[in-house]
Design a protein around this motif. Sequence first.
Motif, PDB file in Angstrom:
ATOM      1  N   ARG A 115     -11.494  -6.649 -46.767  1.00 42.33           N
ATOM      2  CA  ARG A 115     -10.119  -6.839 -46.312  1.00 42.33           C
ATOM      3  C   ARG A 115      -9.176  -6.958 -47.506  1.00 42.33           C
ATOM      4  NH1 ARG A 115      -7.088  -8.072 -42.039  1.00 42.33           N
ATOM      5  NH2 ARG A 115      -8.889  -8.005 -40.641  1.00 42.33           N
ATOM      6  N   GLU A 116      -9.593  -7.675 -48.533  1.00 40.39           N
ATOM      7  CA  GLU A 116      -8.751  -7.827 -49.719  1.00 40.39           C
ATOM      8  C   GLU A 116      -8.554  -6.494 -50.426  1.00 40.39           C
ATOM      9  OE1 GLU A 116      -6.401  -9.315 -52.791  1.00 40.39           O
ATOM     10  OE2 GLU A 116      -6.873 -10.095 -50.786  1.00 40.39           O
ATOM     11  N   ILE A 117      -9.600  -5.678 -50.483  1.00 41.12           N
ATOM     12  CA  ILE A 117      -9.497  -4.357 -51.108  1.00 41.12           C
ATOM     13  C   ILE A 117      -8.408  -3.534 -50.424  1.00 41.12           C
ATOM     14  CG2 ILE A 117     -10.666  -2.112 -51.287  1.00 41.12           C
ATOM     15  CD1 ILE A 117     -13.235  -3.660 -51.986  1.00 41.12           C
ATOM     16  N   PHE A 118      -8.445  -3.481 -49.099  1.00 37.23           N
ATOM     17  CA  PHE A 118      -7.475  -2.646 -48.391  1.00 37.23           C
ATOM     18  C   PHE A 118      -6.097  -3.284 -48.317  1.00 37.23           C
ATOM     19  CE2 PHE A 118     -11.490  -0.739 -47.154  1.00 37.23           C
ATOM     20  CZ  PHE A 118     -11.184   0.603 -47.365  1.00 37.23           C
ATOM     21  N   THR A 119      -6.050  -4.601 -48.427  1.00 33.99           N
ATOM     22  CA  THR A 119      -4.754  -5.268 -48.530  1.00 33.99           C
ATOM     23  C   THR A 119      -4.068  -4.860 -49.833  1.00 33.99           C
ATOM     24  OG1 THR A 119      -5.478  -7.168 -47.221  1.00 33.99           O
ATOM     25  CG2 THR A 119      -3.592  -7.508 -48.684  1.00 33.99           C
ATOM     26  N   TYR A 151      -2.169  13.899 -36.014  1.00 30.57           N
ATOM     27  CA  TYR A 151      -2.118  13.258 -34.708  1.00 30.57           C
ATOM     28  C   TYR A 151      -2.304  11.743 -34.733  1.00 30.57           C
ATOM     29  CZ  TYR A 151      -2.331  18.056 -32.959  1.00 30.57           C
ATOM     30  OH  TYR A 151      -2.064  19.374 -32.691  1.00 30.57           O
ATOM     31  N   GLY A 152      -2.426  11.162 -35.929  1.00 27.32           N
ATOM     32  CA  GLY A 152      -2.443   9.713 -36.043  1.00 27.32           C
ATOM     33  C   GLY A 152      -3.708   9.020 -35.593  1.00 27.32           C
ATOM     34  N   GLU A 153      -4.806   9.770 -35.484  1.00 26.43           N
ATOM     35  CA  GLU A 153      -6.069   9.159 -35.077  1.00 26.43           C
ATOM     36  C   GLU A 153      -6.704   8.419 -36.264  1.00 26.43           C
ATOM     37  OE1 GLU A 153      -7.325   9.151 -32.034  1.00 26.43           O
ATOM     38  OE2 GLU A 153      -5.731  10.404 -31.196  1.00 26.43           O
ATOM     39  N   PRO A 154      -7.361   7.273 -36.019  1.00 21.33           N
ATOM     40  CA  PRO A 154      -7.991   6.513 -37.108  1.00 21.33           C
ATOM     41  C   PRO A 154      -9.336   7.095 -37.508  1.00 21.33           C
ATOM     42  CG  PRO A 154      -8.320   5.365 -35.051  1.00 21.33           C
ATOM     43  CD  PRO A 154      -7.463   6.567 -34.726  1.00 21.33           C
ATOM     44  N   THR A 155      -9.327   8.344 -37.960  1.00 24.82           N
ATOM     45  CA  THR A 155     -10.567   9.008 -38.360  1.00 24.82           C
ATOM     46  C   THR A 155     -10.769   8.889 -39.867  1.00 24.82           C
ATOM     47  OG1 THR A 155      -9.381  11.101 -38.559  1.00 24.82           O
ATOM     48  CG2 THR A 155     -10.488  10.649 -36.468  1.00 24.82           C
ATOM     49  N   MET A 156     -11.960   9.231 -40.333  1.00 23.41           N
ATOM     50  CA  MET A 156     -12.300   9.134 -41.745  1.00 23.41           C
ATOM     51  C   MET A 156     -12.905  10.457 -42.203  1.00 23.41           C
ATOM     52  SD  MET A 156     -12.234   7.052 -44.325  1.00 23.41           S
ATOM     53  CE  MET A 156     -11.866   5.569 -43.388  1.00 23.41           C
ATOM     54  N   ALA A 157     -12.132  11.239 -42.927  1.00 25.12           N
ATOM     55  CA  ALA A 157     -12.601  12.527 -43.420  1.00 25.12           C
ATOM     56  C   ALA A 157     -13.250  12.315 -44.789  1.00 25.12           C
ATOM     57  CB  ALA A 157     -11.441  13.517 -43.527  1.00 25.12           C
ATOM     58  N   VAL A 158     -14.559  12.223 -44.819  1.00 29.72           N
ATOM     59  CA  VAL A 158     -15.268  11.885 -46.053  1.00 29.72           C
ATOM     60  C   VAL A 158     -15.484  13.133 -46.898  1.00 29.72           C
ATOM     61  CG1 VAL A 158     -17.357  10.885 -47.030  1.00 29.72           C
ATOM     62  CG2 VAL A 158     -16.374   9.913 -44.948  1.00 29.72           C
ATOM     63  N   ASP A 159     -14.735  13.214 -47.993  1.00 28.12           N
ATOM     64  CA  ASP A 159     -14.934  14.289 -48.970  1.00 28.12           C
ATOM     65  C   ASP A 159     -15.706  13.728 -50.147  1.00 28.12           C
ATOM     66  OD1 ASP A 159     -13.109  12.681 -50.263  1.00 28.12           O
ATOM     67  OD2 ASP A 159     -11.691  14.301 -50.709  1.00 28.12           O
ATOM     68  N   THR A 160     -15.792  14.480 -51.231  1.00 24.13           N
ATOM     69  CA  THR A 160     -16.560  14.017 -52.391  1.00 24.13           C
ATOM     70  C   THR A 160     -15.957  12.743 -52.992  1.00 24.13           C
ATOM     71  OG1 THR A 160     -15.295  15.526 -53.810  1.00 24.13           O
ATOM     72  CG2 THR A 160     -17.418  16.300 -53.000  1.00 24.13           C
ATOM     73  N   HIS A 161     -14.626  12.629 -52.951  1.00 33.28           N
ATOM     74  CA  HIS A 161     -13.970  11.442 -53.512  1.00 33.28           C
ATOM     75  C   HIS A 161     -14.316  10.190 -52.700  1.00 33.28           C
ATOM     76  CE1 HIS A 161     -11.752  13.830 -56.330  1.00 33.28           C
ATOM     77  NE2 HIS A 161     -11.128  14.512 -55.386  1.00 33.28           N
ATOM     78  N   ILE A 162     -14.166  10.270 -51.394  1.00 33.44           N
ATOM     79  CA  ILE A 162     -14.449   9.102 -50.550  1.00 33.44           C
ATOM     80  C   ILE A 162     -15.935   8.752 -50.607  1.00 33.44           C
ATOM     81  CG2 ILE A 162     -14.525   8.259 -48.171  1.00 33.44           C
ATOM     82  CD1 ILE A 162     -11.941   9.630 -47.618  1.00 33.44           C
ATOM     83  N   PHE A 163     -16.795   9.761 -50.598  1.00 32.52           N
ATOM     84  CA  PHE A 163     -18.236   9.504 -50.676  1.00 32.52           C
ATOM     85  C   PHE A 163     -18.571   8.742 -51.959  1.00 32.52           C
ATOM     86  CE2 PHE A 163     -22.669  10.677 -51.584  1.00 32.52           C
ATOM     87  CZ  PHE A 163     -23.263  10.374 -50.366  1.00 32.52           C
ATOM     88  N   GLU A 205      -6.543  -2.675 -38.717  1.00 32.17           N
ATOM     89  CA  GLU A 205      -5.163  -2.492 -39.193  1.00 32.17           C
ATOM     90  C   GLU A 205      -5.068  -1.530 -40.375  1.00 32.17           C
ATOM     91  OE1 GLU A 205      -3.476  -5.898 -41.568  1.00 32.17           O
ATOM     92  OE2 GLU A 205      -5.318  -6.878 -40.850  1.00 32.17           O
ATOM     93  N   PHE A 206      -6.181  -1.303 -41.058  1.00 26.88           N
ATOM     94  CA  PHE A 206      -6.183  -0.421 -42.230  1.00 26.88           C
ATOM     95  C   PHE A 206      -6.803   0.944 -41.933  1.00 26.88           C
ATOM     96  CE2 PHE A 206      -6.834  -4.792 -43.964  1.00 26.88           C
ATOM     97  CZ  PHE A 206      -5.595  -4.945 -44.578  1.00 26.88           C
TER      98      PHE A 206
END
Length: 210
Positions: A7-11, A130-142, A170-171
Amino acid sequence: MNSTIRREIFTRFRSANPHPTTELEYKSPFELLIAVVLSAQATDKSVNLATRNLFPKANTPEKMLELGETGLREAIKSIGLYKTKARNILATCNMLIEQHGGSVPRTREQLEKLPGVGRKTANVVLNTAYGEPTMAVDTHIFRVANRTGIARGKTVLEVELKLLKCIPGEFRHDAHHWLILHGRYVCVARKPKCAICLINDLCEYEEKNL
């Protein structure tokens, strides 16, 4: 990593960048879809250079088809795999017109049926257009998810599902962009810039460059 640290990281990410978004340039869901298809194994910068000339001429499926394969190839030839991408884009445009009334569908299942569109591309469109809370994992996020300890996994899908489960609601919508930007500019592949990282005291990476 426990939930308090996450939570602190995303804050901190939110405080530093309250309204993150993609670096791809677009004005409609269709333009975003095409830009994301073009971005596979290419940089956002190179895609933007091409689409700045392409989209004023072809910003709908119908206009894209009017260009034809030769015209589209000419417009995107500076981008890697442009021949294959041109074929996929034109096939996608045909499907959008025939099956979706020329609009970009709003479900992952329908998006993934489009030529050249995989789970990651579908997630980007769902999240950014479209504002959906999805997570598109590319090489950076991985890389960032595994290196920091936010969500470790051996596959892209495993990391995606763990992130969706462990990131506070919320994040969740903006997390995709924060993690990509962090991986692109700070937590880079070869030598992460730990000295300027705003979460270096929370990160579990053992070889920090402080």
